[in-house]
Design an enzyme around this catalytic site. Structure first.
Site, PDB file in Angstrom:
ATOM      1  N   LYS A   1       0.847  -1.207   0.000  1.00 51.89           N
ATOM      2  CA  LYS A   1       0.000   0.000   0.000  1.00 51.89           C
ATOM      3  C   LYS A   1       0.881   1.254   0.000  1.00 51.89           C
ATOM      4  O   LYS A   1       2.094   1.179   0.247  1.00 51.89           O
ATOM      5  CB  LYS A   1      -0.898  -0.015   1.239  1.00 51.89           C
ATOM      6  CG  LYS A   1      -0.133   0.049   2.544  1.00 51.89           C
ATOM      7  CD  LYS A   1      -1.050   0.036   3.748  1.00 51.89           C
ATOM      8  CE  LYS A   1      -0.212  -0.039   5.019  1.00 51.89           C
ATOM      9  NZ  LYS A   1      -0.803   0.591   6.164  1.00 51.89           N
TER      10      LYS A   1
ATOM     11  N   ARG B   1      -9.394   0.648  16.216  1.00 50.20           N
ATOM     12  CA  ARG B   1      -9.308   1.458  15.001  1.00 50.20           C
ATOM     13  C   ARG B   1     -10.429   0.979  14.092  1.00 50.20           C
ATOM     14  O   ARG B   1     -11.545   1.409  14.236  1.00 50.20           O
ATOM     15  CB  ARG B   1      -7.914   1.301  14.377  1.00 50.20           C
ATOM     16  CG  ARG B   1      -7.601   2.323  13.329  1.00 50.20           C
ATOM     17  CD  ARG B   1      -6.153   2.245  12.888  1.00 50.20           C
ATOM     18  NE  ARG B   1      -5.845   1.040  12.123  1.00 50.20           N
ATOM     19  CZ  ARG B   1      -4.664   0.810  11.537  1.00 50.20           C
ATOM     20  NH1 ARG B   1      -3.680   1.684  11.659  1.00 50.20           N
ATOM     21  NH2 ARG B   1      -4.448  -0.293  10.847  1.00 50.20           N
TER      22      ARG B   1
ATOM     23  N   HIS C   1      -5.270  -6.756  13.941  1.00 49.81           N
ATOM     24  CA  HIS C   1      -4.034  -5.967  13.795  1.00 49.81           C
ATOM     25  C   HIS C   1      -3.540  -5.543  15.176  1.00 49.81           C
ATOM     26  O   HIS C   1      -4.335  -5.175  16.041  1.00 49.81           O
ATOM     27  CB  HIS C   1      -4.336  -4.742  12.933  1.00 49.81           C
ATOM     28  CG  HIS C   1      -3.134  -4.020  12.408  1.00 49.81           C
ATOM     29  ND1 HIS C   1      -2.070  -4.655  11.809  1.00 49.81           N
ATOM     30  CD2 HIS C   1      -2.828  -2.692  12.370  1.00 49.81           C
ATOM     31  CE1 HIS C   1      -1.158  -3.760  11.425  1.00 49.81           C
ATOM     32  NE2 HIS C   1      -1.599  -2.561  11.764  1.00 49.81           N
TER      33      HIS C   1
ATOM     34  N   ARG D   1       1.240 -10.459   7.580  1.00 49.03           N
ATOM     35  CA  ARG D   1       1.183  -9.297   6.670  1.00 49.03           C
ATOM     36  C   ARG D   1       2.389  -8.412   6.971  1.00 49.03           C
ATOM     37  O   ARG D   1       2.426  -7.718   7.980  1.00 49.03           O
ATOM     38  CB  ARG D   1      -0.106  -8.490   6.897  1.00 49.03           C
ATOM     39  CG  ARG D   1      -1.395  -9.290   6.813  1.00 49.03           C
ATOM     40  CD  ARG D   1      -2.617  -8.378   7.007  1.00 49.03           C
ATOM     41  NE  ARG D   1      -2.544  -7.578   8.210  1.00 49.03           N
ATOM     42  CZ  ARG D   1      -2.939  -7.959   9.420  1.00 49.03           C
ATOM     43  NH1 ARG D   1      -3.454  -9.182   9.590  1.00 49.03           N
ATOM     44  NH2 ARG D   1      -2.828  -7.170  10.458  1.00 49.03           N
TER      45      ARG D   1
ATOM     46  N   TYR E   1      15.808  30.110   6.789  1.00 50.00           N
ATOM     47  CA  TYR E   1      14.688  30.864   7.357  1.00 50.00           C
ATOM     48  C   TYR E   1      14.760  30.935   8.884  1.00 50.00           C
ATOM     49  O   TYR E   1      14.990  29.917   9.559  1.00 50.00           O
ATOM     50  CB  TYR E   1      13.362  30.207   6.974  1.00 50.00           C
ATOM     51  CG  TYR E   1      13.021  30.313   5.500  1.00 50.00           C
ATOM     52  CD1 TYR E   1      13.054  31.537   4.846  1.00 50.00           C
ATOM     53  CD2 TYR E   1      12.656  29.186   4.783  1.00 50.00           C
ATOM     54  CE1 TYR E   1      12.731  31.634   3.494  1.00 50.00           C
ATOM     55  CE2 TYR E   1      12.325  29.277   3.442  1.00 50.00           C
ATOM     56  CZ  TYR E   1      12.366  30.502   2.807  1.00 50.00           C
ATOM     57  OH  TYR E   1      12.042  30.587   1.485  1.00 50.00           O
TER      58      TYR E   1
ATOM     59  N   CYS F   1      13.844  23.951   4.031  1.00 53.24           N
ATOM     60  CA  CYS F   1      12.914  24.775   3.247  1.00 53.24           C
ATOM     61  C   CYS F   1      12.057  23.870   2.362  1.00 53.24           C
ATOM     62  O   CYS F   1      12.174  22.649   2.406  1.00 53.24           O
ATOM     63  CB  CYS F   1      13.692  25.761   2.380  1.00 53.24           C
ATOM     64  SG  CYS F   1      14.958  26.672   3.280  1.00 53.24           S
TER      65      CYS F   1
ATOM     66  N   ASP G   1      12.149  23.333  -0.866  1.00 60.25           N
ATOM     67  CA  ASP G   1      12.835  22.636  -1.964  1.00 60.25           C
ATOM     68  C   ASP G   1      14.304  22.343  -1.684  1.00 60.25           C
ATOM     69  O   ASP G   1      14.976  21.752  -2.531  1.00 60.25           O
ATOM     70  CB  ASP G   1      12.792  23.499  -3.232  1.00 60.25           C
ATOM     71  CG  ASP G   1      11.428  24.087  -3.459  1.00 60.25           C
ATOM     72  OD1 ASP G   1      10.489  23.301  -3.636  1.00 60.25           O
ATOM     73  OD2 ASP G   1      11.297  25.332  -3.430  1.00 60.25           O
TER      74      ASP G   1
HETATM   75  C1  LIG Z   1      -3.747  -3.758   8.470  1.00 65.27           C
HETATM   76  C2  LIG Z   1      -2.273  -3.741   8.261  1.00 65.27           C
HETATM   77  N1  LIG Z   1      -1.615  -4.907   8.167  1.00 65.27           N
HETATM   78  C3  LIG Z   1      -0.290  -4.959   7.994  1.00 65.27           C
HETATM   79  C4  LIG Z   1       0.448  -3.807   7.887  1.00 65.27           C
HETATM   80  C5  LIG Z   1       1.938  -3.905   7.721  1.00 65.27           C
HETATM   81  O1  LIG Z   1       2.566  -3.405   8.866  1.00 65.27           O
HETATM   82  P1  LIG Z   1       4.163  -3.337   8.946  1.00 65.27           P
HETATM   83  O2  LIG Z   1       4.570  -2.334   7.942  1.00 65.27           O
HETATM   84  O3  LIG Z   1       4.414  -2.914  10.350  1.00 65.27           O
HETATM   85  O4  LIG Z   1       4.652  -4.690   8.643  1.00 65.27           O
HETATM   86  C6  LIG Z   1      -0.191  -2.568   7.983  1.00 65.27           C
HETATM   87  C7  LIG Z   1       0.596  -1.341   7.913  1.00 65.27           C
HETATM   88  O5  LIG Z   1       0.319  -0.312   8.447  1.00 65.27           O
HETATM   89  C8  LIG Z   1      -1.602  -2.537   8.175  1.00 65.27           C
HETATM   90  O6  LIG Z   1      -2.259  -1.372   8.262  1.00 65.27           O
END
Ligand SMILES: Cc1ncc(COP(=O)(O)O)c(C=O)c1O
Length: 391
Positions: free
Chosen positions: A44, A142, A174, A230, A277, A329, A331
């Site tokens: 993602k 969440r 999660h 995951r 700045y 800054c 850029d």
């Molecule tokens: C639902 C879910 N699963 C798995 C992951 C992967 O987590 P990580 O990058 O800590 O392995 C994420 C990442 O935020 C997530 O939101």
């Protein structure tokens, strides 16, 4: 209309070098570590800023049987680019089209009975059985089904499965604090997860797959691996817990992104010269300054600024560390190359991710954030240049 293609920086001037061979090695090492559990590589957010398609192809070639993304839009891009493997997405809004993802054979996370009803309707419209993963909230608060609704969700899912609308392939959840192995939430979440799976099975669901672990848990919590993990950040070679967990687990991880730039200019300055700045940094002694052509528009955190009382992040230049001098800054930012510096415009600096450079975790420490944010926030203006792997 979606965003037009972003105008980028000349890659000779600055780029994020993406080492797909390192990504592939990380994925293989993680797959070996978690076996016999299967590995879902999370791609993602444009593969945490590394570029979704090159990383997705490389992950598949390295043996990832699953890919994971947050949104159906991300999943669709993967399918349109030809990805045909198991693909899971879990975050969509009330008005989002679910017919297309079901038609594209994308597994959907479901966390509420009302959401399940939408999936059932979308499956009918798609003329397919939707594969769903029921998400229980085990303590992150969440998303995830609140425990009081879990029995309803499971019985609705069983009815939908018997009606031929869905196939419940998994129960998942999660972690809230897997990056802190001693955190009391971890065993509580694992226990809550077991209880939810038991209740789902008592409701008549087979639950062939259970998945709970992210990178931190995949590395350090064998009892959280179940059938599938995951993994995101570890695959990109960034430790989920400030450089500790992968080493403790004996899993070698190499950084995948090296952020580098050419110096645009250097200049010798007198003691007392104030920089950038707000004039929040001034040279104590005569020194040489270098100008780096990346700024907060490119994802360089302004919190990495080097102010007199608060040292900022450093870059690597010719085997030395050069601290940021003054405010980052939009850029560009300035680094203090030191009084004896011989660098000139065109010389290379590495911000993070090189063999002898700071790491994303080093930047995160200075900026009071996490390595995830450092790599993911690198902006579209910064060209990604790929080497190795399946591009
Ligand atoms: C639902 C879910 N699963 C798995 C992951 C992967 O987590 P990580 O990058 O800590 O392995 C994420 C990442 O935020 C997530 O939101």
């Amino acid at each position: 209309m979606t965003n037009p293609v972003t105008a980028v920086i000349d890659p000779a001037t600055a780029s994020a070098e993406i080492d797909l061979a390192a990504f592939s090695r990380n994925v293989r090492a993680l797959a070996g570590h978690v076996a016999p559990a299967e590995l879902m590589v999370v791609v993602k957010a444009d593969a945490y800023g590394h570029g979704m398609m090159p990383c997705a192809r490389t992950a598949r070639a390295a043996g990832a049987s699953w890919l994971g993304v947050a949104t159906p839009g991300e999943a669709r891009v993967l399918r349109e680019a030809g990805d045909t493997g198991r693909l899971f997405c879990w975050l969509f809004g009330e008005d989002e089209d679910l017919v297309a993802p079901i038609a594209l054979d994308i597994d959907l996370g479901v966390h509420h009975p009302a959401q399940l009803s939408r999936v059932v309707a979308a499956a009918a419209a798609a003329g397919r059985i939707a594969r769903v993963h029921l998400k229980i909230d085990t303590g992150l608060s969440r998303n995830g089904c609140p425990p009081v609704l879990w029995d309803d969700l499971c019985s609705d899912a069983r009815a939908a499965q018997e009606a031929g609308a869905v196939e419940v392939v998994a129960v998942w959840s999660h972690f809230a604090a897997a990056d802190e192995p001693e955190h009391p939430a971890n065993p509580m979440q694992i226990a809550a997860f077991h209880a939810a799976v038991d209740r789902a099975r008592a409701a008549g669901l087979a639950v062939p797959i259970r998945h709970l672990a992210n990178s931190a848990a995949a590395l350090g919590m064998p009892d959280a691996r179940f059938e599938l993990v995951r993994v995101g950040i570890a695959a990109y070679g960034v430790d989920p817990a400030d450089g500790e967990l992968a080493e403790q687990a004996g899993v070698p991880l190499d950084p995948v992104m090296r952020l580098r730039a050419h110096l645009i200019a250097t200049r010798a300055v007198a003691p007392g010269t104030a920089v950038s700045y707000g004039h929040r940094w001034a040279a104590d002694d005569a020194t040489v300054l270098g100008l780096v052509p990346l700024g907060y528009a490119d994802g360089i955190p302004r919190a990495a600024s080097g102010w007199g009382t608060e040292p900022g992040a450093s870059v690597a230049v010719a085997g030395r560390r050069a601290p940021i001098a003054g405010t980052v800054c939009m850029d560009q930012f300035v680094v203090d190359l030191g009084p004896d510096a011989r660098e000139e415009a065109g010389d290379e600096v590495t911000l993070f991710g090189g063999a002898d450079s700071p790491s994303a975790s080093d930047w995160a420490r200075v900026c009071r954030t996490i390595g995830y944010e450092i790599v993911t926030r690198i902006g579209n203006r910064v060209p990604r240049r790929y080497s190795g792997g399946a591009q």
